[in-house]
Structure formats: structure tokens, C-alpha cells
Design a protein around this motif. Structure first.
Motif, PDB file in Angstrom:
ATOM      1  N   GLN A 113     -22.506  12.583  26.317  1.00 19.57           N
ATOM      2  CA  GLN A 113     -21.722  11.346  25.906  1.00 19.57           C
ATOM      3  C   GLN A 113     -21.833  11.485  24.580  1.00 19.57           C
ATOM      4  N   ALA A 117     -17.648  10.705  23.676  1.00 29.57           N
ATOM      5  CA  ALA A 117     -17.434   9.919  22.919  1.00 29.57           C
ATOM      6  C   ALA A 117     -16.860   9.795  21.502  1.00 29.57           C
ATOM      7  N   ALA A 131     -18.744   6.983  16.297  1.00 30.79           N
ATOM      8  CA  ALA A 131     -17.898   6.985  17.066  1.00 30.79           C
ATOM      9  C   ALA A 131     -19.274   5.916  18.214  1.00 30.79           C
ATOM     10  N   THR A 133     -21.432   5.267  21.512  1.00 31.30           N
ATOM     11  CA  THR A 133     -21.478   5.737  22.711  1.00 31.30           C
ATOM     12  C   THR A 133     -21.300   4.462  23.406  1.00 31.30           C
ATOM     13  N   PRO A 134     -20.350   4.717  24.705  1.00 34.71           N
ATOM     14  CA  PRO A 134     -20.047   3.513  25.810  1.00 34.71           C
ATOM     15  C   PRO A 134     -21.614   3.234  27.273  1.00 34.71           C
TER      16      PRO A 134
END
Length: 135
Positions: A113, A117, A131, A133-134
Motif C-alpha cells: 500500500q 500511495a 505520501a 497511506t490510506p
């Protein structure tokens, strides 16, 4: 009596719609019938039956002929396309690379992930990469 009328009336309406009670019968038009012309072998039909004991065309030759018949052989490339292919390393690509990539034995690293991202992150004006991370 009433039940008989209820049953007979729809049947009579259906038959009247078909023209049974009209007295007119559809007749065949004998002049509307035409005969088809007999099948004729074209004059340029030069296919000969195979001779026993001879070697037939190989599958590779047949495939090459089919590709050339469908696509007309290799298309000439423009100067721009040729230049782009040379810069991309067309001469260094190994043959059958598409088969190798699709092989289940090929090792593929799942970056996860975090890498996805970073790739999907919007561009920023600074030199530092970041970035989220979701979650």
C-alpha cells in the motif's frame, strides 16, 4: 347457455381475425415462384486435390500466409517511431519476454500500500516526497 357464449365468442373472434369466416382464401401466385440458377464452378478455381505421398504445407507456413493475407505483411514504420524504438532498446529486448512475464513462476515483488500511495500522490511544489497511506 351463457357459459357457451363466453367460450365461443373469443374463439370466433380469433377465427375471424385469421380470415376463416371472410370467404376469401389466399391463393398461390404461380408467377411469384422462380428457380435458382444452378451452381457453377468459377473459371479461376484452380485448387487441386492432394496427392498421396507428398508433404503438405507446414503449420508455420500456413500461419505466415494467413497473417500476410489478413494484415498485408509488416507495415513500414515512420522515422519517429523507429527513433523511439531504438531509444527504448528494441535490439536489447529478449525474445519471448511477454511469455516470461506472464509465467506463474516469474517472481513478482508486491510493494504494498505504501508504494501505491506514493505513486498515486499528487505532485507538490517541494523537493521532499511525502505520501499519506490510506486508512
Amino acid at each position: 347457455m351463457r357459459k357457451a357464449i363466453i367460450l365461443i365468442a373469443p374463439a370466433a373472434a380469433l377465427l375471424a381475425g385469421c380470415g376463416v369466416f371472410s370467404g376469401k382464401r389466399a391463393s398461390l401466385d404461380e408467377f411469384a415462384v422462380a428457380r435458382n440458377a444452378p451452381l457453377v464452378i468459377p473459371p479461376d478455381y484452380t485448387l487441386t486435390p492432394p496427392v498421396a505421398g507428398t508433404i503438405s504445407m507446414s503449420a508455420q507456413d500456413a500461419q505466415t500466409q494467413a497473417i500476410e493475407a489478413l494484415f498485408g505483411g509488416p507495415a513500414p514504420r515512420s522515422q519517429t517511431e523507429t527513433s523511439l524504438l531504438e531509444r527504448a532498446g528494441r535490439d536489447r529486448a529478449s525474445l519471448g519476454v511477454r511469455s516470461t512475464v506472464g509465467d506463474p513462476e516469474t517472481r513478482v515483488v508486491d510493494k504494498g500500500q505504501a508504494t501505491q500511495a506514493i505513486i498515486a500522490a499528487a505532485p507538490s511544489g517541494s523537493q521532499l516526497a511525502s505520501a499519506q497511506t490510506p486508512q
